[in-house]
Design a protein around this motif. Sequence first.
Motif, mmCIF file in Angstrom:
data_model
loop_
_atom_site.group_PDB
_atom_site.id
_atom_site.type_symbol
_atom_site.label_atom_id
_atom_site.label_comp_id
_atom_site.label_asym_id
_atom_site.label_seq_id
_atom_site.Cartn_x
_atom_site.Cartn_y
_atom_site.Cartn_z
ATOM 1 N N ALA A 108 177.344 93.317 86.031
ATOM 2 C CA ALA A 108 178.805 93.121 86.195
ATOM 3 C C ALA A 108 179.406 93.305 84.783
ATOM 4 O O ALA A 108 180.512 93.715 84.373
ATOM 5 N N LYS A 109 178.471 92.367 83.930
ATOM 6 C CA LYS A 109 179.092 92.211 82.437
ATOM 7 C C LYS A 109 178.876 93.810 81.834
ATOM 8 O O LYS A 109 179.969 94.145 81.002
ATOM 9 N N TYR A 110 178.270 94.792 82.238
ATOM 10 C CA TYR A 110 178.286 96.041 81.714
ATOM 11 C C TYR A 110 179.332 96.619 82.037
ATOM 12 O O TYR A 110 180.062 97.570 81.272
ATOM 13 N N GLN A 111 179.914 96.357 83.199
ATOM 14 C CA GLN A 111 181.129 97.007 83.603
ATOM 15 C C GLN A 111 182.285 96.599 82.641
ATOM 16 O O GLN A 111 183.519 97.614 82.683
ATOM 17 N N THR A 112 182.378 95.448 81.965
ATOM 18 C CA THR A 112 183.345 95.006 81.474
ATOM 19 C C THR A 112 183.519 95.849 79.938
ATOM 20 O O THR A 112 184.772 95.992 79.543
ATOM 21 N N TYR A 113 182.596 96.284 79.559
ATOM 22 C CA TYR A 113 182.483 97.141 78.428
ATOM 23 C C TYR A 113 183.059 98.348 78.739
ATOM 24 O O TYR A 113 183.583 99.233 77.932
ATOM 25 N N ILE A 114 182.790 99.026 79.777
ATOM 26 C CA ILE A 114 183.380 100.222 80.302
ATOM 27 C C ILE A 114 184.859 100.265 80.204
ATOM 28 O O ILE A 114 185.507 100.870 79.766
ATOM 29 N N ILE A 167 184.856 92.960 88.250
ATOM 30 C CA ILE A 167 185.463 92.715 87.015
ATOM 31 C C ILE A 167 186.968 92.079 87.311
ATOM 32 O O ILE A 167 187.690 92.799 88.077
ATOM 33 N N LYS A 168 187.592 91.440 86.417
ATOM 34 C CA LYS A 168 188.998 91.107 86.552
ATOM 35 C C LYS A 168 189.665 90.871 85.159
ATOM 36 O O LYS A 168 188.973 90.715 84.089
ATOM 37 N N SER A 188 184.421 84.398 81.439
ATOM 38 C CA SER A 188 184.896 85.631 80.491
ATOM 39 C C SER A 188 183.733 86.266 79.836
ATOM 40 O O SER A 188 182.768 85.571 79.432
ATOM 41 N N VAL A 189 183.901 87.291 79.497
ATOM 42 C CA VAL A 189 183.038 88.083 78.632
ATOM 43 C C VAL A 189 183.614 88.648 77.542
ATOM 44 O O VAL A 189 183.017 88.807 76.351
ATOM 45 N N ILE A 231 184.055 88.342 84.623
ATOM 46 C CA ILE A 231 183.418 89.048 85.733
ATOM 47 C C ILE A 231 183.392 87.968 86.907
ATOM 48 O O ILE A 231 183.905 86.755 86.569
ATOM 49 N N GLU A 232 183.158 88.442 88.019
ATOM 50 C CA GLU A 232 182.906 87.570 89.113
ATOM 51 C C GLU A 232 181.537 86.864 88.907
ATOM 52 O O GLU A 232 180.585 87.676 88.490
ATOM 53 N N LYS A 233 181.506 85.577 89.125
ATOM 54 C CA LYS A 233 180.057 84.877 88.948
ATOM 55 C C LYS A 233 178.925 85.533 89.859
ATOM 56 O O LYS A 233 177.821 85.278 89.446
#
Length: 210
Positions: free
Chosen positions: A131-137, A46-47, A177-178, A81-83
């Motif tokens: 990876a998207k799950y990590q953005t919510y964390i 993630i970024k 973007s997420v 997220i990275e693609k």
Amino acid sequence: MDIISSLEWRYATKKFDPSKKLTKQQIETLKKAFNLTATSFGLQPIKLIIIENKELQEKFVEHSYFQRQVADCSHLLVLCIEKDTSEKEVNNYFDLEIKTRGTSEEVVSTFRNQLVDMYKNMSLEDRQLSAKYQTYIALGNLMTVCAVEKIDNCPMEGFVPNKVDELLNLADKNLQSVLMLPVGYRAEDDVMNGLKKVRKPMQETVIEIS
């Protein structure tokens, strides 16, 4: 404030005071909090993009269903997220672990190979979903830090990701973007300011097993 008082203080800010700005130190705190967020296997796919440009922020409004928070906040945070999480990214993590901790290759090799195989056997869609799950964390972590630091914010899924990606040229960065998190200070006339929180009784949301 203790942590519970801080969480009771926060709410999803609907109107920011555009005249008030976060300090460099506050932004530095959010940057560090993001980077310290737990991620699956520590891979950090993630970024965080931090925007402090009113002209650019205004362009986000029409792609955020005309929610003014993205333009009136002090800074707009975009979680991406990275693609893809490739074998290279997995190996980069273990190389960094060896460098940081002085761990030997012999110690990490089994786990390294397991993760490389696991990600190879996942579909691209599943790797992106992980990876998207990590953005919510990361979002939850940032919101808690904001509460402690008395920084107002508004977590947002309500935007058009491909339009935001275009605005930020994310394809060139191999990102998408997420989530977005406008941060700043609430306006005194925000209609949500001071309203009681609406939450179910704790016994309906928490199950204790002894």
